[in-house]
Design an enzyme around this catalytic site. Structure first.
Site, PDB file in Angstrom:
ATOM      1  N   ASN A 177       0.797  -1.103   0.234  1.00 21.16           N
ATOM      2  CA  ASN A 177      -0.050   0.021  -0.074  1.00 21.16           C
ATOM      3  C   ASN A 177       0.848   1.026   0.028  1.00 21.16           C
ATOM      4  O   ASN A 177       2.060   1.153   0.510  1.00 21.16           O
ATOM      5  CB  ASN A 177      -0.873  -0.078   1.109  1.00 21.16           C
ATOM      6  CG  ASN A 177      -1.824   0.955   1.090  1.00 21.16           C
ATOM      7  OD1 ASN A 177      -2.819   1.182   0.310  1.00 21.16           O
ATOM      8  ND2 ASN A 177      -1.774   2.226   2.057  1.00 21.16           N
ATOM      9  N   TYR A 181       0.488  10.080   4.578  1.00 21.06           N
ATOM     10  CA  TYR A 181       0.317  10.303   5.737  1.00 21.06           C
ATOM     11  C   TYR A 181       1.254  11.441   6.614  1.00 21.06           C
ATOM     12  O   TYR A 181       2.319  10.885   6.391  1.00 21.06           O
ATOM     13  CB  TYR A 181       0.231   9.076   6.685  1.00 21.06           C
ATOM     14  CG  TYR A 181      -0.330   7.909   5.912  1.00 21.06           C
ATOM     15  CD1 TYR A 181      -2.107   7.764   5.773  1.00 21.06           C
ATOM     16  CD2 TYR A 181       0.284   6.741   5.806  1.00 21.06           C
ATOM     17  CE1 TYR A 181      -2.374   6.731   5.322  1.00 21.06           C
ATOM     18  CE2 TYR A 181      -0.398   5.709   4.967  1.00 21.06           C
ATOM     19  CZ  TYR A 181      -1.683   5.725   4.873  1.00 21.06           C
ATOM     20  OH  TYR A 181      -2.500   4.607   4.166  1.00 21.06           O
ATOM     21  N   ARG A 182       0.984  12.617   7.056  1.00 24.75           N
ATOM     22  CA  ARG A 182       1.952  13.398   7.336  1.00 24.75           C
ATOM     23  C   ARG A 182       3.113  12.745   8.714  1.00 24.75           C
ATOM     24  O   ARG A 182       2.307  11.773   9.059  1.00 24.75           O
ATOM     25  CB  ARG A 182       1.366  14.728   7.818  1.00 24.75           C
ATOM     26  CG  ARG A 182       0.685  14.512   9.299  1.00 24.75           C
ATOM     27  CD  ARG A 182       0.417  15.759   9.511  1.00 24.75           C
ATOM     28  NE  ARG A 182      -0.304  15.600  10.910  1.00 24.75           N
ATOM     29  CZ  ARG A 182      -1.678  16.082  11.576  1.00 24.75           C
ATOM     30  NH1 ARG A 182      -2.461  16.493  10.608  1.00 24.75           N
ATOM     31  NH2 ARG A 182      -2.040  15.816  12.552  1.00 24.75           N
ATOM     32  N   TRP A 195      -1.269   8.204  10.163  1.00 28.59           N
ATOM     33  CA  TRP A 195      -2.238   7.288   9.544  1.00 28.59           C
ATOM     34  C   TRP A 195      -3.574   7.032  10.349  1.00 28.59           C
ATOM     35  O   TRP A 195      -3.543   6.439  11.526  1.00 28.59           O
ATOM     36  CB  TRP A 195      -1.519   5.873   8.832  1.00 28.59           C
ATOM     37  CG  TRP A 195      -0.988   4.908  10.040  1.00 28.59           C
ATOM     38  CD1 TRP A 195      -1.437   4.250  10.890  1.00 28.59           C
ATOM     39  CD2 TRP A 195       0.349   4.068   9.672  1.00 28.59           C
ATOM     40  NE1 TRP A 195      -0.623   3.275  11.661  1.00 28.59           N
ATOM     41  CE2 TRP A 195       0.348   3.295  10.854  1.00 28.59           C
ATOM     42  CE3 TRP A 195       1.349   4.381   8.530  1.00 28.59           C
ATOM     43  CZ2 TRP A 195       1.470   2.498  10.827  1.00 28.59           C
ATOM     44  CZ3 TRP A 195       2.223   3.679   8.759  1.00 28.59           C
ATOM     45  CH2 TRP A 195       2.569   2.613   9.769  1.00 28.59           C
ATOM     46  N   GLU A 273      -1.416   0.955  -5.044  1.00 24.42           N
ATOM     47  CA  GLU A 273      -1.169   2.265  -5.872  1.00 24.42           C
ATOM     48  C   GLU A 273      -0.179   2.292  -6.705  1.00 24.42           C
ATOM     49  O   GLU A 273      -0.383   2.842  -7.889  1.00 24.42           O
ATOM     50  CB  GLU A 273      -0.654   3.076  -4.804  1.00 24.42           C
ATOM     51  CG  GLU A 273      -1.949   3.817  -3.874  1.00 24.42           C
ATOM     52  CD  GLU A 273      -2.235   2.894  -2.814  1.00 24.42           C
ATOM     53  OE1 GLU A 273      -1.847   1.662  -2.668  1.00 24.42           O
ATOM     54  OE2 GLU A 273      -3.546   3.158  -1.959  1.00 24.42           O
ATOM     55  N   ASP A 322      -4.202  22.066   9.683  1.00 18.30           N
ATOM     56  CA  ASP A 322      -4.712  21.225   8.763  1.00 18.30           C
ATOM     57  C   ASP A 322      -5.236  21.782   7.588  1.00 18.30           C
ATOM     58  O   ASP A 322      -5.962  22.874   7.585  1.00 18.30           O
ATOM     59  CB  ASP A 322      -5.394  20.021   9.374  1.00 18.30           C
ATOM     60  CG  ASP A 322      -5.127  18.657   9.016  1.00 18.30           C
ATOM     61  OD1 ASP A 322      -4.733  18.502   7.826  1.00 18.30           O
ATOM     62  OD2 ASP A 322      -4.726  18.033   9.998  1.00 18.30           O
TER      63      ASP A 322
END
Ligand SMILES: Cc1cc2nc3c(=O)[nH]c(=O)nc-3n(C[C@H](O)[C@H](O)[C@H](O)COP(=O)(O)O)c2cc1C
Ligand SMILES: [Mn+2]
Length: 522
Positions: A177, A181-182, A195, A273, A322
């Site tokens: 995968n 995710y920061r 995540w 992906e 954000d």
């Protein structure tokens, strides 16, 4: 002619006049973000503007020799350039054709199928023995602090890696995968790993937690696990038993645009992906094995971080300004321990900022919206079009137009959306009839508010909400609402006459158009 790496993509941006080089010294703390925010909002009217250029900062304070690329996707034109299409709908068309593929009847149909089969051939990533991402390999002496990582907003807890492609493997199926995710930088070798619990990498972690605790009596049977469930001291306990174990993670930063984009696509977990990226670029992604973990990364990535997440460890992450336009507040998240960094010589650090829309992510979201329409129509055949305005920050507002054929259908569509992958988070759904253009927010407002009796036409439900929702009754759990703004039918209990919309006759429109000059109005 796919871009093989970030540098080919950057060259294409230069050729198209879509990137601005900045040689003045800039501070990665707040200053780059303020410059980028202004540029992202150039020309912004009605939500999305044309968006300013991509920016290449060549002189970053405290990071001599490092460059920052930001806003690479920040306009519709660049999003199309990135995916090498003339329009996002063209990509949607390619996907639709592939989904509609049936066995060909005659020779002509067989020939017509060839390009589609070529599309399929490009799906699978190609393993190569080495690549530019291995130009420099650092196992013992390295520091994340060397890279020009941004602090974006004043109340951010520190510097965050904002455009990482995070790779994990499903321990059951072996599938890879990639998710974006920061990562909050804690020190030279560790970061947060944001995540959220609904995302695929979180499920990979949960699978390992289930396995780790499998010996423990009942767990194998119930296996209901919340990876971020608080249990004093930041560790994770399942039914009272603290679990431990390591999960391998690799992070690629600065990949070709198709790979970067694929990391944000809300695809079902069965689809790797790498295949999405291969399809979009019409050429397989070349991947290379990591040095210290059993994962593959794009061979041409600028920077690769290899390491592990301890499945029992949580640490405070945030606050972080954000994409909702608000800070996401402190919360507990897993920790990523970096054990090896490989990178190209003079790596380009690719990043983004999020905050009040519109910014770069609005254009990535627009591409997701267009590309997903054909797939959504497979599940929801009455769907004509949908739109997520940037101010709705993806999870707050979705407008759908449907071809209505039976009573109560708008509510059926709402329920379908609330059960469709990450669309489950949608806080407010507005359903209009097919003759309303969902991209025309003025028309939607007019229709949606004229056509409803609120008490009758609003449907509430309860369920999972986005982790970033700061207003829900509980974190990750709350209510959602759907507005049925379709024309109401007698079979839905509406027996009053329904008025026509005000519109001039075609004959008079034509007459005035013909005589327009005579009136001297322009
Ligand atoms: C710039 C950017 C930053 C993001 N940051 C996060 C994040 O920190 N945590 C998260 O769970 N999702 C984040 N997302 C959304 C995920 O990338 C997205 O939900 C993706 O589909 C996740 O991949 P997955 O479905 O394979 O888990 C971000 C998206 C973008 C465009
Ligand atoms: Mn995924």
């Amino acid at each position: 002619m796919a871009y093989d790496d970030l540098r080919e993509w950057l060259a294409a941006l230069e050729k198209a006049g879509e990137v601005k080089r900045i040689s003045a010294e800039v501070d990665p703390v707040l200053e780059v973000a303020e410059i980028t925010d202004r540029v992202s909002k150039w020309g912004a009217r009605n939500g999305r503007g044309p968006g300013g250029p991509a920016l290449l900062f060549e002189n970053v304070k405290g990071h001599a020799g490092h460059k920052i690329l930001i806003n690479q996707f920040g306009s519709e034109r660049r999003m199309n350039l990135a995916l090498e299409s003339n329009s996002l709908d063209e990509i949607a068309g390619r996907i639709r054709q592939m989904m509609e593929m049936k066995s060909p009847q005659g020779l002509l149909e067989k020939i017509k199928m060839l390009p589609k089969l070529a599309d399929l051939g490009s799906l699978f990533p190609k393993r190569v023995s080495s690549g530019p991402c291995k130009e420099v390999i650092r196992r013992d002496s390295f520091s994340l602090l060397d890279f020009p990582i941004l602090q974006c907003w004043p109340q951010d807890a520190g510097r965050f890696i904002t455009l990482p492609c995070v790779m994990t493997r499903d321990p059951r199926t072996g599938k890879r995968n990639i998710g974006m995710y920061r990562m909050q930088v804690y020190d030279a070798t560790s970061t947060g790993m944001h995540w959220q619990r609904h995302k695929n990498a979180a499920e990979h972690q949960r699978e390992r937690m289930r396995a780790a605790a499998a010996g423990a009596e009942t767990l194998g049977k119930t296996a209901s696990v919340d990876i971020m469930a608080r249990s004093g001291g930041g560790s994770i306990a399942i039914q009272g038993k603290t679990v431990g174990g390591k999960m391998e993670v690799a992070v690629a930063i600065g990949t070709d645009p198709a790979v970067t984009f694929s990391a944000i696509v809300p695809a079902p977990p069965e689809i790797e992906e790498y295949m999405i990226a291969g399809f979009l670029r019409g050429k397989p992604v070349e991947v290379v094995r990591c040095e210290t973990v059993d994962l593959e990364v794009p061979a041409s990535a600028e920077i690769v971080l290899e390491g592990t997440v301890d499945i029992g460890e949580l640490r405070t992450e945030g606050p972080f300004g954000d994409h909702t336009g608000f800070y996401s507040l402190e919360d507990l998240y897993p920790v990523f321990h970096v054990q090896c960094i490989t990178h190209r010589k003079n790596p380009i650090y690719a990043t983004t900022i999020v905050g009040k829309p519109p910014q770069e992510d609005a254009w990535m979201a627009l591409a997701v919206e267009r590309i997903f329409l054909p797939a959504a129509k497979m599940t929801i055949p009455e769907l004509v079009d949908f739109h997520l305005p940037p101010e709705g920050v993806a999870h707050n507002l979705m407008i759908l137009s449907i071809r209505k054929s039976y009573p109560g259908q708008a509510r059926k569509v709402m329920n379908a959306i609330w059960s469709l992958g990450q669309a489950m988070f949608t806080k407010c759904i507005v359903v209009v009839d097919e003759d309303c253009d969902v991209h025309d927010l003025r028309e939607v407002t007019l229709r949606a508010l004229n056509n409803i009796d609120p008490e009758r036409d609003i449907q509430f439900t309860l369920g999972p909400v986005d982790s970033l929702d700061h207003a829900s009754r509980l974190p990750n759990f709350g209510s959602k609402m759907g507005i049925d703004a379709t024309r109401k039918w007698p079979t839905e209990g509406f027996h009053r006459p329904w008025p026509d919309e005000v519109e001039m006759s075609a004959q008079m429109k034509e007459q005035v158009a013909r005589r327009w000059k005579e009136f001297g109005l322009e």
